[in-house]
Design a protein around this motif. Sequence first.
Motif, mmCIF file in Angstrom:
data_model
loop_
_atom_site.group_PDB
_atom_site.id
_atom_site.type_symbol
_atom_site.label_atom_id
_atom_site.label_comp_id
_atom_site.label_asym_id
_atom_site.label_seq_id
_atom_site.Cartn_x
_atom_site.Cartn_y
_atom_site.Cartn_z
ATOM 1 N N VAL A 129 27.206 43.408 35.792
ATOM 2 C CA VAL A 129 26.362 44.594 35.958
ATOM 3 C C VAL A 129 27.192 45.865 36.053
ATOM 4 C CG1 VAL A 129 24.546 43.262 37.091
ATOM 5 C CG2 VAL A 129 26.339 44.328 38.489
ATOM 6 N N ASN A 130 28.515 45.726 36.207
ATOM 7 C CA ASN A 130 29.364 46.905 36.371
ATOM 8 C C ASN A 130 30.552 46.906 35.414
ATOM 9 O OD1 ASN A 130 30.665 44.737 37.623
ATOM 10 N ND2 ASN A 130 31.644 46.039 39.170
ATOM 11 N N ASP A 131 30.422 46.264 34.261
ATOM 12 C CA ASP A 131 31.567 46.134 33.353
ATOM 13 C C ASP A 131 31.963 47.449 32.693
ATOM 14 O OD1 ASP A 131 28.939 45.320 32.075
ATOM 15 O OD2 ASP A 131 30.139 45.705 30.292
ATOM 16 N N THR A 132 31.110 48.457 32.724
ATOM 17 C CA THR A 132 31.447 49.761 32.139
ATOM 18 C C THR A 132 31.776 50.808 33.199
ATOM 19 O OG1 THR A 132 29.108 50.434 32.093
ATOM 20 C CG2 THR A 132 29.976 49.301 30.140
ATOM 21 N N ALA A 133 31.963 50.375 34.429
ATOM 22 C CA ALA A 133 32.171 51.322 35.533
ATOM 23 C C ALA A 133 33.519 52.030 35.455
ATOM 24 C CB ALA A 133 32.041 50.607 36.870
ATOM 25 N N SER A 134 34.541 51.360 34.933
ATOM 26 C CA SER A 134 35.880 51.940 34.897
ATOM 27 C C SER A 134 36.728 51.207 33.863
ATOM 28 C CB SER A 134 36.557 51.842 36.274
ATOM 29 O OG SER A 134 36.798 50.476 36.598
ATOM 30 N N LEU A 135 37.922 51.716 33.643
ATOM 31 C CA LEU A 135 38.854 51.051 32.731
ATOM 32 C C LEU A 135 39.198 49.659 33.252
ATOM 33 C CD1 LEU A 135 40.739 51.042 30.289
ATOM 34 C CD2 LEU A 135 42.471 52.164 31.730
ATOM 35 N N LEU A 136 39.346 49.536 34.571
ATOM 36 C CA LEU A 136 39.668 48.242 35.171
ATOM 37 C C LEU A 136 38.591 47.200 34.883
ATOM 38 C CD1 LEU A 136 41.397 46.442 37.033
ATOM 39 C CD2 LEU A 136 40.122 47.401 38.981
ATOM 40 N N THR A 137 37.336 47.564 35.056
ATOM 41 C CA THR A 137 36.263 46.590 34.817
ATOM 42 C C THR A 137 36.122 46.286 33.323
ATOM 43 O OG1 THR A 137 34.590 48.367 34.775
ATOM 44 C CG2 THR A 137 34.980 47.255 36.877
ATOM 45 N N ARG A 138 36.404 47.242 32.457
ATOM 46 C CA ARG A 138 36.359 46.987 31.020
ATOM 47 C C ARG A 138 37.421 45.972 30.610
ATOM 48 N NH1 ARG A 138 35.357 52.735 30.949
ATOM 49 N NH2 ARG A 138 33.288 53.192 30.079
ATOM 50 N N VAL A 139 38.609 46.113 31.173
ATOM 51 C CA VAL A 139 39.695 45.176 30.874
ATOM 52 C C VAL A 139 39.345 43.780 31.381
ATOM 53 C CG1 VAL A 139 42.103 44.588 31.372
ATOM 54 C CG2 VAL A 139 41.479 46.947 30.818
ATOM 55 N N GLN A 140 38.772 43.707 32.568
ATOM 56 C CA GLN A 140 38.375 42.408 33.100
ATOM 57 C C GLN A 140 37.327 41.735 32.217
ATOM 58 O OE1 GLN A 140 37.855 42.150 37.587
ATOM 59 N NE2 GLN A 140 38.026 44.378 37.349
ATOM 60 N N LYS A 141 36.382 42.516 31.721
ATOM 61 C CA LYS A 141 35.362 41.955 30.842
ATOM 62 C C LYS A 141 35.988 41.383 29.576
ATOM 63 C CE LYS A 141 31.043 42.913 28.426
ATOM 64 N NZ LYS A 141 31.516 42.375 27.124
ATOM 65 N N MET A 142 36.994 42.062 29.030
ATOM 66 C CA MET A 142 37.689 41.549 27.846
ATOM 67 C C MET A 142 38.331 40.199 28.139
ATOM 68 S SD MET A 142 39.462 45.064 26.477
ATOM 69 C CE MET A 142 40.478 44.169 25.304
ATOM 70 N N PHE A 143 38.939 40.093 29.309
ATOM 71 C CA PHE A 143 39.556 38.832 29.711
ATOM 72 C C PHE A 143 38.517 37.723 29.812
ATOM 73 C CE2 PHE A 143 40.139 35.955 33.322
ATOM 74 C CZ PHE A 143 41.271 35.256 32.917
ATOM 75 N N PHE A 144 37.393 38.004 30.455
ATOM 76 C CA PHE A 144 36.364 36.982 30.623
ATOM 77 C C PHE A 144 35.691 36.631 29.301
ATOM 78 C CE2 PHE A 144 36.454 38.110 35.201
ATOM 79 C CZ PHE A 144 36.612 36.823 35.700
ATOM 80 N N ASP A 145 35.556 37.600 28.393
ATOM 81 C CA ASP A 145 34.999 37.295 27.078
ATOM 82 C C ASP A 145 35.862 36.256 26.374
ATOM 83 O OD1 ASP A 145 32.864 38.979 27.359
ATOM 84 O OD2 ASP A 145 33.746 40.636 26.221
ATOM 85 N N TYR A 146 37.171 36.418 26.459
ATOM 86 C CA TYR A 146 38.087 35.433 25.867
ATOM 87 C C TYR A 146 37.964 34.096 26.590
ATOM 88 C CZ TYR A 146 42.372 32.905 24.833
ATOM 89 O OH TYR A 146 43.263 31.926 24.491
ATOM 90 N N HIS A 147 37.949 34.149 27.904
ATOM 91 C CA HIS A 147 37.881 32.931 28.713
ATOM 92 C C HIS A 147 36.661 32.094 28.347
ATOM 93 C CE1 HIS A 147 37.860 30.280 32.196
ATOM 94 N NE2 HIS A 147 36.659 30.722 32.515
ATOM 95 N N PHE A 148 35.510 32.722 28.268
ATOM 96 C CA PHE A 148 34.285 31.975 27.981
ATOM 97 C C PHE A 148 34.166 31.608 26.501
ATOM 98 C CE2 PHE A 148 32.825 34.057 31.972
ATOM 99 C CZ PHE A 148 32.494 32.899 32.652
ATOM 100 N N LYS A 149 34.401 32.556 25.628
ATOM 101 C CA LYS A 149 34.168 32.323 24.208
ATOM 102 C C LYS A 149 35.193 31.383 23.600
ATOM 103 C CE LYS A 149 31.961 33.064 20.354
ATOM 104 N NZ LYS A 149 30.572 32.582 20.191
ATOM 105 N N VAL A 150 36.446 31.508 23.991
ATOM 106 C CA VAL A 150 37.510 30.709 23.386
ATOM 107 C C VAL A 150 37.816 29.462 24.207
ATOM 108 C CG1 VAL A 150 39.895 30.700 22.583
ATOM 109 C CG2 VAL A 150 38.501 32.751 22.311
ATOM 110 N N GLU A 151 38.217 29.644 25.450
ATOM 111 C CA GLU A 151 38.666 28.508 26.252
ATOM 112 C C GLU A 151 37.523 27.556 26.595
ATOM 113 O OE1 GLU A 151 40.649 30.255 29.575
ATOM 114 O OE2 GLU A 151 42.516 30.560 28.472
ATOM 115 N N GLN A 152 36.439 28.092 27.145
ATOM 116 C CA GLN A 152 35.383 27.204 27.632
ATOM 117 C C GLN A 152 34.492 26.698 26.500
ATOM 118 O OE1 GLN A 152 33.621 28.703 31.423
ATOM 119 N NE2 GLN A 152 35.193 27.295 32.117
#
Length: 253
Positions: free
Chosen positions: A117-140
């Motif tokens: 719900v807060n992935d666009t709040a800051s640069l930090l949350t945007r970077v974290q979302k990129m990490f989780f997108d990879y984690h779910f889409k590729v790894e899992q």
Amino acid sequence: QNDMLRYAARTGYRQSYMQSRASMLIGYLFLQNLVELECESWAVKGLNIKYATRSSRKGFKAGALKKGMECDYAKQCEYVAIFDADFQPEPDFLLRTVPFFVHNPEVALVQARWSFVNDTASLLTRVQKMFFDYHFKVEQEAGSATFSFFSFNGTAGVWRTAAIKEAGGWKDRTTVEDMDLAVRATLKGWKFVYVGDIRVKSELPSTYKAYCRQQFRWSCGGAHLFRKVAKDILTAKVGFSSLVGSNKIFKEN
């Protein structure tokens, strides 16, 4: 947090599956009066909800899960859904996840994807979302598609209680009890399913300090767990290839 706790109780009991076939265990160690009153309000309406607390915080989350699974009403449940307090499942969550178990007795875990719900709040949350997108889409997703190992994410998932029991239950020997259980269940031959189109809303750490704490716990916990289970992985009867190597296991989370 008050609204978050109320949402956790209310959302669970808007799910038609739970109204007739499951109990809901809430074991928060803070704001206890609020949670207790919320549970009582649903119990008066005839819903099957239980409120429980612990006298100590031993084992932290793993200890709470272990204690909860020892309750008589929890022992009667065939499946257990797990959510952290900041997660907001949709009312049809169980209707969309439990069917994966029905005709697949070898499946121990159905893992849903996280959304934020807060992935666009800051640069930090945007970077974290990129990490989780990879984690779910590729790894899992890749792990699920090949029935190879992928770790339980600690929340937004449903476990078969028989698999938890066979794997040895929840253990508090590390700070990554979710990965610990996933490794032990895989070594017992259980399979996991990741369903990417089922998404559960949550919040990302919004400050750098909170982010560092989270990553430190995950990294140190994974390294600690590796020391404890490396031998079991190398000698596993299920085959090393099905685990996709210990290196991949401990890059999850």
